[in-house]
Design an enzyme around this catalytic site. Structure first.
Site, PDB file in Angstrom:
ATOM      1  N   GLU A 158      -3.379   4.111  -2.546  1.00 39.19           N
ATOM      2  CA  GLU A 158      -3.547   3.867  -3.982  1.00 39.19           C
ATOM      3  C   GLU A 158      -4.500   4.869  -4.603  1.00 39.19           C
ATOM      4  OE1 GLU A 158      -4.136  -0.450  -2.251  1.00 39.19           O
ATOM      5  OE2 GLU A 158      -4.830   1.558  -1.772  1.00 39.19           O
ATOM      6  N   CYS A 197      -3.726   2.730   2.157  1.00 41.64           N
ATOM      7  CA  CYS A 197      -2.643   2.169   1.340  1.00 41.64           C
ATOM      8  C   CYS A 197      -2.146   3.166   0.299  1.00 41.64           C
ATOM      9  CB  CYS A 197      -3.100   0.883   0.655  1.00 41.64           C
ATOM     10  SG  CYS A 197      -3.437  -0.465   1.791  1.00 41.64           S
TER      11      CYS A 197
END
Length: 277
Positions: free
Chosen positions: A238, A236
């Site tokens: 992050e 993702c």
């Protein structure tokens, strides 16, 4: 520069097996395509050897390693014996869920073989790397209880990579291309027009500014280069990660607690667990 040293070939082969092993444990994995044009696929040779696949996660992973290694190092062809793998529908008492049987593994063996045969006598391509990773991801989700999360990093000027999610151009990839989020290593000041045309069509690629990830802890602060060895991030994106470094993101459920103090205790142990594991 061609990758020919034994340790470098080991690293190339192990990138595929690490992704498969980690995915089967529920861990998301990122990979890049920097080996494209550098690893020469020799092809496997006769006579063939029989590989009896143990009925375990490790056994599945080792079978894929043996297959890829046979092509990269020019070893004997591999004939797989699936006899030890429990039948489809068998209840998995330890891991939970239902066994998928040998079919998904046999399928990924067949598909990896096709990719390697296409590259035999050539250098591995960007697409070849991503195809194998995606095919492994599809195999992993076949067990009904596992999920796979992959992020593929490509170069911003690599047309082959940018077109991987163009299923009009590459319709055969629709079968397995969905298993990864494809992102490019972006450069400050680059022309984003070409990449954004793809984003407009299918939502990808994503953009990864690796230089900034290495240079900054927070963009609001001065450069500290604490992540100077960063190679990418989690699926993702992050979290900035070094090669083989694990993402330490965890999920908590506030509504399962009676009060804030109880939730705060959960956060404490979640943090300790994530930093340790």
């Amino acid at each position: 520069t061609e990758i020919g040293e034994e340790k470098d070939l080991d690293s190339f082969i192990n990138s595929f097996t690490f992704l498969m092993d980690a995915s089967m444990l529920g861990v998301g994995v990122g990979f890049d395509t920097k080996g494209a044009g550098k690893v020469f696929i020799k092809g496997s040779v006769e006579p063939s050897e029989t590989f009896v696949i143990p009925d375990s996660r490790e056994g599945w992973v080792l079978s894929v390693k043996a297959l890829i290694e046979s092509y990269v190092r020019g070893k004997n062809k591999i004939q797989f014996d699936y006899g030890m793998i429990r039948p489809e529908g068998t209840v998995l008492k330890g891991f939970g869920g239902i066994a998928s049987g040998p079919a998904p593994l046999a399928n990924v063996h067949e598909n990896i073989t096709k990719v390697m045969e296409t590259h035999k006598g050539k250098y591995i391509s960007c697409r070849g790397i991503v195809d194998i990773m995606n095919m492994i991801g599809k195999c992993v989700v076949s067990g009904n209880i596992r999920r796979t999360a992959e992020i593929a990093f490509g170069e911003c000027d690599d047309e082959e990579f940018l077109n991987l999610k163009n299923y009009e151009l590459n319709p055969e990839r629709a079968e397995y291309g969905w298993t990864s989020n494809n992102s490019i290593f972006s450069k400050i000041g680059m022309d984003y027009t070409n990449a954004c045309k793809r984003v407009n069509s299918n939502g990808e690629p994503g953009f990864c500014w690796l230089d900034n990830m290495r240079k900054y802890g927070r963009m609001a602060d001065e450069p500290n280069w604490k992540d100077k060895a960063a190679a990418g991030g989690n699926p993702c994106l992050e979290q900035t990660l070094e090669s083989y470094e694990m993402c330490c993101l965890v999920e908590t459920f506030p509504f399962n607690h009676e009060n804030y103090d109880e939730f705060e205790e959960t956060l404490k142990y979640a943090f300790m667990y994530a930093k340790t594991v």
